[in-house]
Design a protein around this motif. Structure first.
Motif, mmCIF file in Angstrom:
data_model
loop_
_atom_site.group_PDB
_atom_site.id
_atom_site.type_symbol
_atom_site.label_atom_id
_atom_site.label_comp_id
_atom_site.label_asym_id
_atom_site.label_seq_id
_atom_site.Cartn_x
_atom_site.Cartn_y
_atom_site.Cartn_z
ATOM 1 N N SER A 233 0.713 -1.170 -0.227
ATOM 2 C CA SER A 233 0.049 0.046 0.070
ATOM 3 C C SER A 233 0.923 1.255 0.098
ATOM 4 N N ARG A 234 1.945 1.271 0.915
ATOM 5 C CA ARG A 234 2.906 2.607 0.895
ATOM 6 C C ARG A 234 3.589 2.647 -0.599
ATOM 7 N N VAL A 235 4.088 1.627 -1.011
ATOM 8 C CA VAL A 235 4.770 1.743 -2.633
ATOM 9 C C VAL A 235 3.923 2.066 -3.519
ATOM 10 N N GLN A 236 2.590 1.658 -3.363
ATOM 11 C CA GLN A 236 1.691 2.055 -4.604
ATOM 12 C C GLN A 236 1.113 3.579 -4.327
ATOM 13 N N GLY A 237 0.945 3.761 -2.929
ATOM 14 C CA GLY A 237 0.359 5.180 -2.644
ATOM 15 C C GLY A 237 1.404 6.025 -2.800
ATOM 16 N N ALA A 238 2.703 5.801 -3.122
ATOM 17 C CA ALA A 238 3.827 6.974 -3.017
ATOM 18 C C ALA A 238 3.715 7.690 -4.417
ATOM 19 N N THR A 239 3.323 8.937 -4.364
ATOM 20 C CA THR A 239 3.247 9.744 -5.695
ATOM 21 C C THR A 239 4.392 10.758 -5.749
ATOM 22 N N THR A 240 5.039 11.291 -4.724
ATOM 23 C CA THR A 240 6.014 12.213 -4.609
ATOM 24 C C THR A 240 7.193 11.683 -4.981
ATOM 25 N N SER A 241 8.311 12.264 -5.294
ATOM 26 C CA SER A 241 9.624 11.688 -5.410
ATOM 27 C C SER A 241 10.226 11.277 -4.091
ATOM 28 N N GLU A 242 9.939 12.175 -2.942
ATOM 29 C CA GLU A 242 10.145 11.962 -1.740
ATOM 30 C C GLU A 242 9.865 10.610 -1.047
ATOM 31 N N ALA A 243 8.335 10.382 -1.272
ATOM 32 C CA ALA A 243 7.612 9.216 -1.003
ATOM 33 C C ALA A 243 8.322 7.983 -1.809
ATOM 34 N N LYS A 244 8.434 7.963 -2.981
ATOM 35 C CA LYS A 244 8.984 7.066 -3.664
ATOM 36 C C LYS A 244 10.608 6.714 -3.460
ATOM 37 N N ALA A 245 11.418 7.741 -3.088
ATOM 38 C CA ALA A 245 12.403 7.447 -2.644
ATOM 39 C C ALA A 245 12.456 6.744 -1.157
ATOM 40 N N LEU A 246 11.654 7.146 -0.434
ATOM 41 C CA LEU A 246 11.475 6.268 0.915
ATOM 42 C C LEU A 246 11.356 4.852 0.882
#
Length: 304
Positions: A233-246
């Motif tokens: 859920s976290r990976v697929q819900g990541a839409t910002t570059s910061e979230a994707k990097a996290l």
């Protein structure tokens, strides 16, 4: 079940039974899936709502079935793989090593469940990605088509099929292994040892056994696999570059990262709505699947 019966009953029947079971479960329990995703997307120091407050909120806002067209389109295919492929892989493993992978043993159920789960992971990823993005409370998409077009144009076709793939495949494999692996043991405990078809309550006892075994199996499977579900859920819900990097690390590393930064309890976020759905949902699915398979066997004059 004898070897003759296994050869006589075509795989199309287990695929059809799995499809019907999956669609039935999805229609009944989908609001709990929306609730689970919203709970899992709450993170950090955000004020976190309880499961029941989120569930009440989505009905009040009229979004309890938001995004259902994507998983409903997926569900039939996904469950046909879950039950159909698992059934066929049981036969495959049994032929390879009949002494270890005994018919309907824990070993053959676990092995076939893991294998079908990996296949499921590849099937569900695009659908799950669209569903998670639609369920996000910050989502501006009105329909799956809008979300799909946005993902393709901004992230590309490749990301549509790979975002959350690893976590999704692990989630499905672990769930299937625990679910199918536990059911033979559960049924052996639930059913009376001396039960025979001559018993006037044989059908009722079998129905009860299938539902209870599926429910307990669903509870066990949902508890064991939920950390992988949270990561997905976290990976697929990541839409910002910061979230994707996290969440760019592999699934196991991400599990430890979340546990370290947000606490181990976070890895079980969404457990309540997930179990409320997939415990009775697991019972309903197994009951429907076994019922349909029994019907198909009678239709083909095959004794159980």
């Amino acid at each position: 079940m004898s070897n003759t019966e296994k050869k006589t009953l075509s795989p199309i029947y287990s695929i059809t039974a799995g499809t019907i079971a999956g669609i039935s479960e999805c229609l009944v329990f989908y609001p709990l899936d929306v609730t689970k995703t919203l709970v899992q997307l709450q993170k950090g120091s955000e004020a976190k709502q309880s499961t029941f407050n989120v569930l009440k909120s989505i009905f009040k806002k009229g979004v309890a079935y938001k995004g259902i067209s994507s998983p409903l389109a997926m569900e039939g295919f996904k469950r046909s793989v879950k039950f159909g492929a698992t059934t066929e892989f049981k036969k495959f493993y049994n032929r390879i090593n009949p002494s270890f992978f005994k018919e309907n043993s824990v070993a053959v159920n676990v092995a076939s469940g893991i294998t079908s789960g990996i296949i499921e992971g590849f099937i569900i990823t695009p659908f799950e990605l669209v569903k998670v993005r639609l369920q996000d409370p910050l989502s501006k998409f009105k329909a799956p088509k809008d979300c799909l077009q946005h993902i393709i144009s901004k992230e590309g076709y490749f990301k549509l099929f790979t975002t959350g793939l690893e976590a999704g495949a692990l989630r499905q494999s672990v769930w299937n292994a625990a679910y199918f692996g536990s059911i033979p043991l559960l049924k052996s405990v639930i059913l009376p040892k001396d039960l025979s078809k001559e018993d006037p309550k044989y059908d009722q006892k079998m129905l009860f056994s299938n539902f209870l075994a599926g429910t307990i199996g669903g509870l066990l499977a949902s508890t064991i696999n939920i950390p992988f579900d949270v990561v997905k859920s976290r990976v697929q819900g990541a839409t910002t570059s910061e979230a994707k990097a996290l969440y760019s690390s592999n699934t196991i590393s991400t599990i430890f990262k979340i546990a370290k930064s947000e606490g181990p309890k976070t890895l079980f976020a969404g457990w309540t709505p997930k179990v409320l759905r997939l415990a009775p949902g697991g019972g309903l699915m197994f009951l429907m699947f076994e019922g349909m398979m029994s019907f198909f066997k009678k239709l083909n004059n095959i004794e159980e």
